[in-house]
Design a protein around this motif. Structure first.
Motif, PDB file in Angstrom:
ATOM      1  N   VAL A 124       3.324 -49.404 -24.050  1.00 47.48           N
ATOM      2  CA  VAL A 124       2.889 -50.519 -24.888  1.00 47.48           C
ATOM      3  C   VAL A 124       1.421 -50.853 -24.599  1.00 47.48           C
ATOM      4  O   VAL A 124       0.629 -51.099 -25.520  1.00 47.48           O
ATOM      5  CB  VAL A 124       3.789 -51.743 -24.665  1.00 47.48           C
ATOM      6  N   ALA A 125       1.054 -50.835 -23.307  1.00 51.30           N
ATOM      7  CA  ALA A 125      -0.329 -51.121 -22.941  1.00 51.30           C
ATOM      8  C   ALA A 125      -1.288 -50.061 -23.485  1.00 51.30           C
ATOM      9  O   ALA A 125      -2.463 -50.344 -23.725  1.00 51.30           O
ATOM     10  CB  ALA A 125      -0.462 -51.209 -21.422  1.00 51.30           C
ATOM     11  N   ALA A 126      -0.780 -48.837 -23.679  1.00 54.16           N
ATOM     12  CA  ALA A 126      -1.608 -47.744 -24.194  1.00 54.16           C
ATOM     13  C   ALA A 126      -1.681 -47.742 -25.718  1.00 54.16           C
ATOM     14  O   ALA A 126      -2.287 -46.842 -26.306  1.00 54.16           O
ATOM     15  CB  ALA A 126      -1.073 -46.407 -23.691  1.00 54.16           C
ATOM     16  N   GLY A 127      -1.073 -48.738 -26.346  1.00 52.96           N
ATOM     17  CA  GLY A 127      -1.143 -48.830 -27.789  1.00 52.96           C
ATOM     18  C   GLY A 127       0.027 -48.231 -28.531  1.00 52.96           C
ATOM     19  O   GLY A 127       0.062 -48.227 -29.763  1.00 52.96           O
ATOM     20  N   GLU A 128       1.010 -47.738 -27.792  1.00 52.64           N
ATOM     21  CA  GLU A 128       2.215 -47.216 -28.440  1.00 52.64           C
ATOM     22  C   GLU A 128       3.154 -48.381 -28.768  1.00 52.64           C
ATOM     23  O   GLU A 128       3.009 -49.483 -28.248  1.00 52.64           O
ATOM     24  CB  GLU A 128       2.903 -46.191 -27.533  1.00 52.64           C
ATOM     25  N   TRP A 129       4.130 -48.118 -29.605  1.00 50.23           N
ATOM     26  CA  TRP A 129       5.063 -49.188 -30.005  1.00 50.23           C
ATOM     27  C   TRP A 129       6.460 -48.576 -30.174  1.00 50.23           C
ATOM     28  O   TRP A 129       6.963 -48.400 -31.273  1.00 50.23           O
ATOM     29  CB  TRP A 129       4.588 -49.825 -31.315  1.00 50.23           C
ATOM     30  N   PRO A 130       7.139 -48.267 -29.011  1.00 51.74           N
ATOM     31  CA  PRO A 130       8.423 -47.547 -29.077  1.00 51.74           C
ATOM     32  C   PRO A 130       9.608 -48.453 -29.404  1.00 51.74           C
ATOM     33  O   PRO A 130      10.661 -48.381 -28.775  1.00 51.74           O
ATOM     34  CB  PRO A 130       8.534 -46.960 -27.672  1.00 51.74           C
ATOM     35  N   ARG A 131       9.432 -49.323 -30.381  1.00 52.10           N
ATOM     36  CA  ARG A 131      10.456 -50.327 -30.689  1.00 52.10           C
ATOM     37  C   ARG A 131      11.750 -49.680 -31.170  1.00 52.10           C
ATOM     38  O   ARG A 131      12.849 -50.055 -30.748  1.00 52.10           O
ATOM     39  CB  ARG A 131       9.919 -51.292 -31.743  1.00 52.10           C
TER      40      ARG A 131
END
Length: 308
Positions: A124-131
């Motif tokens: 998430v901090a790296a800009g991913e969004w594994p929702r």
């Protein structure tokens, strides 16, 4: 005044209590110097250990005047208890003093592994969004926890689990299926095979003896519900860690938390590195600020009582 040797870490306030009444050698590093430990043991009226000190063989032979061995914990597989008793040495474990610490570790690990969403910070901090990938976790309430070994730790774990709305089943080879303890704890007794095949999470609280060595091998892990989680805070050699790794990679296991190992410290293991849904901790489930205090003062008091 007796002489007490403490060769692994102990709460220093409990050490001070012992020092007020007896001559005390407190050296948490002494366990790593076998020659010096044997020399000091020969002069000891009491020996206080944790799980690293092997009270058997040459060390046990050196305990020529020892009256009591205090164990800062509950497992006794590092102590030759029959041989100690044959020499007139009383062995005292800290029964129950670290039960809450272990039980909280089990419940926290169960919640983490069932939900499966708490290792996403870096992504998430790296800009991913594994929702989408992380939105299928399981709530703890309504899941079935299987407890193998229903002593003080197992019972405390059951109490916490029921408080979260979990269904709890338990098995203990030393207890009859109709033992009142199960009903008193609000727990249903189950046979070992039934428990393994029906629990969403299985937690182990058994000693290392011939009948538990290799208890959870590849075949037994294969009997678990697909996606169930496994937690071992008891002893190494009870769980085949390589089989756990294989089951995690195949998806048979949904998660595992392992706190104890065949060899400690655990050597680097290719089988465990980058293994999904795996929590590894360095034999600390029973060690917290509060439990160390409880364990230390319990053993200090019992050792002093035995030296009267």
């Amino acid at each position: 005044m007796a002489r007490i040797v403490i060769c692994e870490f102990m709460d220093e306030r409990a050490v001070a209590r012992l020092e007020a009444a007896h001559e005390v050698l407190y050296d948490p590093q002494l366990v790593g110097d076998a020659t010096r430990l044997r020399a000091e043991a020969a002069k000891a009226d009491a020996l206080v250990v944790r799980n690293l000190t092997q009270v058997r063989g040459e060390l046990l032979a050196a305990l020529t005047r020892c009256k009591v061995v205090g164990r800062l914990g509950v497992g006794l597989d590092n102590i030759d208890v029959p041989a100690c008793e044959a020499k007139g040495i009383k062995v005292i474990p800290a029964t129950g003093a670290n039960a809450l610490s272990v039980a909280e570790y089990v419940i926290a690990s169960t919640m983490l592994l069932l939900r499966g969403a708490f290792a996403s910070s870096a992504a998430v901090a790296a800009g991913e969004w594994p929702r989408a990938a992380l939105g299928n976790g399981r709530e703890t309430a309504g899941q079935t926890l299987g407890i193998i070994g229903f002593g003080s730790i197992g019972q405390t774990t059951a109490r916490l689990a029921r408080g979260l709305g979990m269904q709890v089943i338990a098995y203990d080879a030393m207890l009859a299926p109709d033992a009142p303890l199960f009903a008193q704890a609000g727990v249903r007794h189950a046979g070992l095979d039934e428990l393994i095949s029906n629990a969403d999470a299985v937690t182990l609280h058994v000693p290392l003896v011939d009948t538990t060595r290799g208890l959870f091998n590849a075949a037994r892990i294969g009997q678990m519900k697909k996606g169930a989680v496994l937690i071992n805070t008891s002893r190494g050699h009870i769980v085949d860690v390589a089989a756990v790794s294989a089951a995690l990679r195949s998806g048979q296991l949904g998660g595992a938390a392992i706190d104890v190992f065949d060899v400690e410290p655990l050597p680097a293991s290719a089988a465990l590195q980058s293994c999904p849904n795996l929590l590894l901790t360095p034999h600390i489930s029973g060690v917290s600020m509060q439990s160390n205090e409880r364990v230390s003062f319990m053993i200090a008091d019992k050792v002093m009582e035995s030296l009267k």
